[in-house]
Design a protein around this motif. Sequence first.
Motif, PDB file in Angstrom:
ATOM      1  N   TYR A  77       0.935  -1.084   0.079  1.00  0.00           N
ATOM      2  CA  TYR A  77       0.072  -0.157   0.015  1.00  0.00           C
ATOM      3  C   TYR A  77       1.040   1.337   0.048  1.00  0.00           C
ATOM      4  N   GLY A  78       0.935   1.805  -1.253  1.00  0.00           N
ATOM      5  CA  GLY A  78       2.082   2.913  -1.363  1.00  0.00           C
ATOM      6  C   GLY A  78       3.375   2.090  -1.329  1.00  0.00           C
ATOM      7  N   THR A  79       4.184   2.294  -0.620  1.00  0.00           N
ATOM      8  CA  THR A  79       5.424   1.804  -0.372  1.00  0.00           C
ATOM      9  C   THR A  79       5.593   0.644   0.704  1.00  0.00           C
ATOM     10  N   LYS A  80       4.634   0.629   1.601  1.00  0.00           N
ATOM     11  CA  LYS A  80       4.789  -0.279   2.801  1.00  0.00           C
ATOM     12  C   LYS A  80       4.119  -1.555   2.418  1.00  0.00           C
ATOM     13  N   ALA A  81       4.654  -2.502   2.650  1.00  0.00           N
ATOM     14  CA  ALA A  81       4.338  -4.114   2.704  1.00  0.00           C
ATOM     15  C   ALA A  81       3.328  -4.312   3.551  1.00  0.00           C
ATOM     16  N   ALA A  82       2.086  -4.525   3.025  1.00  0.00           N
ATOM     17  CA  ALA A  82       0.842  -4.850   3.747  1.00  0.00           C
ATOM     18  C   ALA A  82      -0.087  -5.989   3.863  1.00  0.00           C
ATOM     19  N   ALA A  83       0.525  -6.928   2.875  1.00  0.00           N
ATOM     20  CA  ALA A  83      -0.244  -8.006   2.483  1.00  0.00           C
ATOM     21  C   ALA A  83       0.272  -9.190   1.538  1.00  0.00           C
ATOM     22  N   CYS A  84      -0.286 -10.427   1.837  1.00  0.00           N
ATOM     23  CA  CYS A  84       0.424 -11.398   1.196  1.00  0.00           C
ATOM     24  C   CYS A  84      -0.426 -12.624   1.096  1.00  0.00           C
ATOM     25  N   GLY A  85       0.123 -13.639   0.215  1.00  0.00           N
ATOM     26  CA  GLY A  85      -0.757 -14.726  -0.146  1.00  0.00           C
ATOM     27  C   GLY A  85      -0.019 -15.634  -0.996  1.00  0.00           C
ATOM     28  N   GLY A  86      -0.606 -16.840  -1.013  1.00  0.00           N
ATOM     29  CA  GLY A  86       0.057 -17.855  -1.960  1.00  0.00           C
ATOM     30  C   GLY A  86      -0.847 -18.634  -2.658  1.00  0.00           C
ATOM     31  N   VAL A  87      -0.578 -19.320  -3.658  1.00  0.00           N
ATOM     32  CA  VAL A  87      -1.364 -20.278  -4.308  1.00  0.00           C
ATOM     33  C   VAL A  87      -0.312 -21.721  -4.359  1.00  0.00           C
ATOM     34  N   LEU A  88      -0.801 -22.590  -4.151  1.00  0.00           N
ATOM     35  CA  LEU A  88      -0.201 -23.965  -4.315  1.00  0.00           C
ATOM     36  C   LEU A  88      -0.842 -24.881  -5.254  1.00  0.00           C
ATOM     37  N   MET A  89      -0.284 -25.312  -6.096  1.00  0.00           N
ATOM     38  CA  MET A  89      -0.980 -26.385  -7.137  1.00  0.00           C
ATOM     39  C   MET A  89      -1.021 -27.843  -6.432  1.00  0.00           C
ATOM     40  N   LEU A  90      -2.314 -28.156  -6.509  1.00  0.00           N
ATOM     41  CA  LEU A  90      -2.836 -29.596  -5.753  1.00  0.00           C
ATOM     42  C   LEU A  90      -2.539 -30.575  -6.837  1.00  0.00           C
ATOM     43  N   ASP A  91      -2.973 -30.117  -8.159  1.00  0.00           N
ATOM     44  CA  ASP A  91      -3.054 -31.094  -9.270  1.00  0.00           C
ATOM     45  C   ASP A  91      -2.942 -30.055 -10.661  1.00  0.00           C
ATOM     46  N   ALA A  92      -3.248 -30.734 -11.896  1.00  0.00           N
ATOM     47  CA  ALA A  92      -3.232 -29.901 -12.946  1.00  0.00           C
ATOM     48  C   ALA A  92      -4.098 -28.747 -13.209  1.00  0.00           C
ATOM     49  N   GLU A  93      -5.255 -28.905 -12.349  1.00  0.00           N
ATOM     50  CA  GLU A  93      -6.223 -27.870 -12.410  1.00  0.00           C
ATOM     51  C   GLU A  93      -6.641 -27.310 -11.352  1.00  0.00           C
ATOM     52  N   ARG A  94      -6.145 -27.699 -10.016  1.00  0.00           N
ATOM     53  CA  ARG A  94      -6.900 -26.948  -8.884  1.00  0.00           C
ATOM     54  C   ARG A  94      -5.685 -26.507  -8.199  1.00  0.00           C
ATOM     55  N   ALA A  95      -5.689 -25.165  -7.719  1.00  0.00           N
ATOM     56  CA  ALA A  95      -4.719 -24.460  -6.787  1.00  0.00           C
ATOM     57  C   ALA A  95      -5.437 -24.123  -5.289  1.00  0.00           C
ATOM     58  N   GLU A  96      -4.642 -24.264  -4.434  1.00  0.00           N
ATOM     59  CA  GLU A  96      -5.133 -23.913  -3.191  1.00  0.00           C
ATOM     60  C   GLU A  96      -4.414 -22.667  -2.660  1.00  0.00           C
ATOM     61  N   LEU A  97      -5.612 -21.931  -2.290  1.00  0.00           N
ATOM     62  CA  LEU A  97      -5.302 -20.610  -1.580  1.00  0.00           C
ATOM     63  C   LEU A  97      -4.821 -20.625  -0.266  1.00  0.00           C
ATOM     64  N   THR A  98      -3.698 -19.827  -0.090  1.00  0.00           N
ATOM     65  CA  THR A  98      -3.039 -20.247   1.418  1.00  0.00           C
ATOM     66  C   THR A  98      -2.361 -19.038   1.842  1.00  0.00           C
ATOM     67  N   ARG A  99      -1.917 -18.760   3.058  1.00  0.00           N
ATOM     68  CA  ARG A  99      -1.382 -17.787   3.741  1.00  0.00           C
ATOM     69  C   ARG A  99      -1.972 -16.463   3.345  1.00  0.00           C
TER      70      ARG A  99
END
Length: 159
Positions: free
Chosen positions: A65-87
């Motif tokens: 947000y501006g220059t300040k680190a404010a958020a994060c998240g990840g995606v992890l592929m579980l298989d060829a078509e599904r990703a898991e939202l994490t963190r």
Amino acid sequence: MTTWTLAPEAFDSSDASALRREYYDEVASRYWQRSATAEEIDQGLSGDGAEQLTPPTGQFVVGRYGTKAAACGGVLMLDAERAELTRVFLRRAFRGRRGAGILLETLESEARKLGARWMVLNTRLDLIEARKLYVRNGYAEIPAYCSGPYMEIWYGKEL
């Protein structure tokens, strides 16, 4: 006017590491109903699989947000078509500034780039704000696709 900027970033960069520590501190402290210790946070982050959040198995995103680190998240592929939202995490001082929705959109875009057609996630029942965020952004409750001690409800969304 201050704006959000979100982009892939190494899960172990200094900003990403600080955000991951705060994420773990918040979710663990809520679960235990007391402040997590530094040692407990270190233990929780040790071997948490974050190294998989890099292509082709996943992606980690940091939001500023501006220059300040404010958020994060990840995606992890579980298989060829599904990703898991994490963190998925926004620092408290930056909540209410529309960053959460932008973060989800960015993570969904990154999952599509990795080939995902579906996004799934698991969370705890006590994380009410997160659950409201997911539903507000098109996620619906689905049957359990995994199990674990901190998994109480599962959501999914077609990308």
